[in-house]
Design a protein around this motif. Sequence first.
Motif, mmCIF file in Angstrom:
data_model
loop_
_atom_site.group_PDB
_atom_site.id
_atom_site.type_symbol
_atom_site.label_atom_id
_atom_site.label_comp_id
_atom_site.label_asym_id
_atom_site.label_seq_id
_atom_site.Cartn_x
_atom_site.Cartn_y
_atom_site.Cartn_z
ATOM 1 N N PHE A 64 3.606 -5.983 -5.112
ATOM 2 C CA PHE A 64 3.723 -7.435 -4.981
ATOM 3 C C PHE A 64 3.624 -7.789 -3.493
ATOM 4 O O PHE A 64 4.074 -7.030 -2.630
ATOM 5 C CB PHE A 64 5.062 -7.931 -5.535
ATOM 6 C CG PHE A 64 5.311 -7.544 -6.961
ATOM 7 C CD1 PHE A 64 4.617 -8.149 -7.994
ATOM 8 C CD2 PHE A 64 6.247 -6.564 -7.279
ATOM 9 C CE1 PHE A 64 4.849 -7.797 -9.319
ATOM 10 C CE2 PHE A 64 6.488 -6.196 -8.591
ATOM 11 C CZ PHE A 64 5.785 -6.818 -9.617
ATOM 12 N N ASN A 65 3.065 -8.960 -3.227
ATOM 13 C CA ASN A 65 2.961 -9.416 -1.836
ATOM 14 C C ASN A 65 2.398 -8.325 -0.934
ATOM 15 O O ASN A 65 2.903 -8.057 0.164
ATOM 16 C CB ASN A 65 4.333 -9.856 -1.306
ATOM 17 C CG ASN A 65 4.871 -11.068 -2.040
ATOM 18 O OD1 ASN A 65 4.142 -12.013 -2.326
ATOM 19 N ND2 ASN A 65 6.157 -11.042 -2.354
ATOM 20 N N ALA A 66 1.343 -7.668 -1.394
ATOM 21 C CA ALA A 66 0.758 -6.558 -0.643
ATOM 22 C C ALA A 66 -0.759 -6.578 -0.800
ATOM 23 O O ALA A 66 -1.287 -7.063 -1.809
ATOM 24 C CB ALA A 66 1.326 -5.230 -1.118
ATOM 25 N N LYS A 67 -1.439 -6.015 0.190
ATOM 26 C CA LYS A 67 -2.898 -5.944 0.172
ATOM 27 C C LYS A 67 -3.347 -4.488 0.088
ATOM 28 O O LYS A 67 -2.710 -3.597 0.651
ATOM 29 C CB LYS A 67 -3.470 -6.588 1.432
ATOM 30 C CG LYS A 67 -3.068 -8.050 1.631
ATOM 31 C CD LYS A 67 -3.583 -8.592 2.966
ATOM 32 C CE LYS A 67 -3.154 -10.036 3.181
ATOM 33 N NZ LYS A 67 -3.621 -10.584 4.486
ATOM 34 N N GLU A 68 -4.421 -4.251 -0.660
ATOM 35 C CA GLU A 68 -5.049 -2.918 -0.738
ATOM 36 C C GLU A 68 -4.034 -1.844 -1.154
ATOM 37 O O GLU A 68 -4.077 -0.707 -0.671
ATOM 38 C CB GLU A 68 -5.698 -2.554 0.596
ATOM 39 C CG GLU A 68 -6.686 -3.590 1.109
ATOM 40 C CD GLU A 68 -7.138 -3.322 2.530
ATOM 41 O OE1 GLU A 68 -7.018 -2.163 2.989
ATOM 42 O OE2 GLU A 68 -7.607 -4.268 3.201
ATOM 43 N N GLU A 85 -7.939 -6.845 -1.655
ATOM 44 C CA GLU A 85 -7.308 -7.389 -2.864
ATOM 45 C C GLU A 85 -5.807 -7.544 -2.629
ATOM 46 O O GLU A 85 -5.135 -6.597 -2.214
ATOM 47 C CB GLU A 85 -7.558 -6.473 -4.064
ATOM 48 C CG GLU A 85 -7.024 -7.032 -5.375
ATOM 49 C CD GLU A 85 -7.372 -6.144 -6.554
ATOM 50 O OE1 GLU A 85 -6.948 -6.481 -7.680
ATOM 51 O OE2 GLU A 85 -8.053 -5.114 -6.358
ATOM 52 N N THR A 86 -5.297 -8.732 -2.887
ATOM 53 C CA THR A 86 -3.884 -9.030 -2.626
ATOM 54 C C THR A 86 -3.112 -9.126 -3.938
ATOM 55 O O THR A 86 -3.522 -9.819 -4.868
ATOM 56 C CB THR A 86 -3.747 -10.362 -1.857
ATOM 57 O OG1 THR A 86 -4.454 -10.256 -0.618
ATOM 58 C CG2 THR A 86 -2.278 -10.672 -1.579
ATOM 59 N N SER A 87 -1.973 -8.420 -3.996
ATOM 60 C CA SER A 87 -1.107 -8.487 -5.179
ATOM 61 C C SER A 87 -0.220 -9.723 -5.084
ATOM 62 O O SER A 87 0.325 -10.021 -4.020
ATOM 63 C CB SER A 87 -0.234 -7.232 -5.265
ATOM 64 O OG SER A 87 -1.050 -6.075 -5.329
ATOM 65 N N PRO A 88 -0.037 -10.457 -6.174
ATOM 66 C CA PRO A 88 0.730 -11.706 -6.132
ATOM 67 C C PRO A 88 2.225 -11.454 -5.992
ATOM 68 O O PRO A 88 2.687 -10.316 -6.146
ATOM 69 C CB PRO A 88 0.404 -12.350 -7.483
ATOM 70 C CG PRO A 88 0.130 -11.181 -8.380
ATOM 71 C CD PRO A 88 -0.563 -10.159 -7.520
ATOM 72 N N PRO A 89 3.007 -12.495 -5.726
ATOM 73 C CA PRO A 89 4.470 -12.348 -5.693
ATOM 74 C C PRO A 89 4.997 -11.993 -7.084
ATOM 75 O O PRO A 89 4.355 -12.273 -8.098
ATOM 76 C CB PRO A 89 4.966 -13.740 -5.259
ATOM 77 C CG PRO A 89 3.775 -14.409 -4.663
ATOM 78 C CD PRO A 89 2.577 -13.860 -5.362
#
Length: 204
Positions: A64-68, A85-89
């Motif tokens: 969550f709240n993270a990229k790649e 690619e960004t992971s959502p909250p």
Amino acid sequence: MKRPFHAIQRVLPPILLGALFALVLTTGCSTAMTGPHTQLGEGDVARNTFPLKFKMHNFGAYCFNAKECKVLYAGMYHVRKDENETSPPPLPDYLNRMSASTIAIDNFPPPAIVTWRSMDGAYHEANIDIGTIFKDQRILHHVPEDQIPVETAAFDAANIILVVNDRTISVYMKTTIYLNKPRNPSNPLSNTSHEITSAYSRTY
């Protein structure tokens, strides 16, 4: 054995002969198979010991709240996000929604390798040693031992879940503990406790 069988073969019609042969095979198989009581010995019961421990585990990972974000554990990627690619909250009840979808992993593979970028763009790499976090192989829960059955199943599985949230990695154990009796006498389905326990957390 050959002569009696050929004598029966001459007397019985083919359909009855086939039924007799099937009955012999079924009887032979049933005597060869063993159930729990025959394996333990007549009257024996497998007893739980405390503290509860596990020899294998299930595993899942979330970002969550993270990229790649990528999480490699037990020879496979559990999360593998593409570049940029960004992971959502996370949702408010995300802990209840998480599951460990890779099952029956023997204790313990090498550390999980986690790589990701936090929301500020900084790159991170971490080795999370699941074997060290759970070195005593104990099931983490909050149920008093005197409320747990001794002679029946005590828990469903050891579910280990790794979560990346921005700059923080957390590891949880999620399990269901079976109880001696329902917590609500009017609800027979209240004889379990769904447990989520934090085992590790580090902010990078």
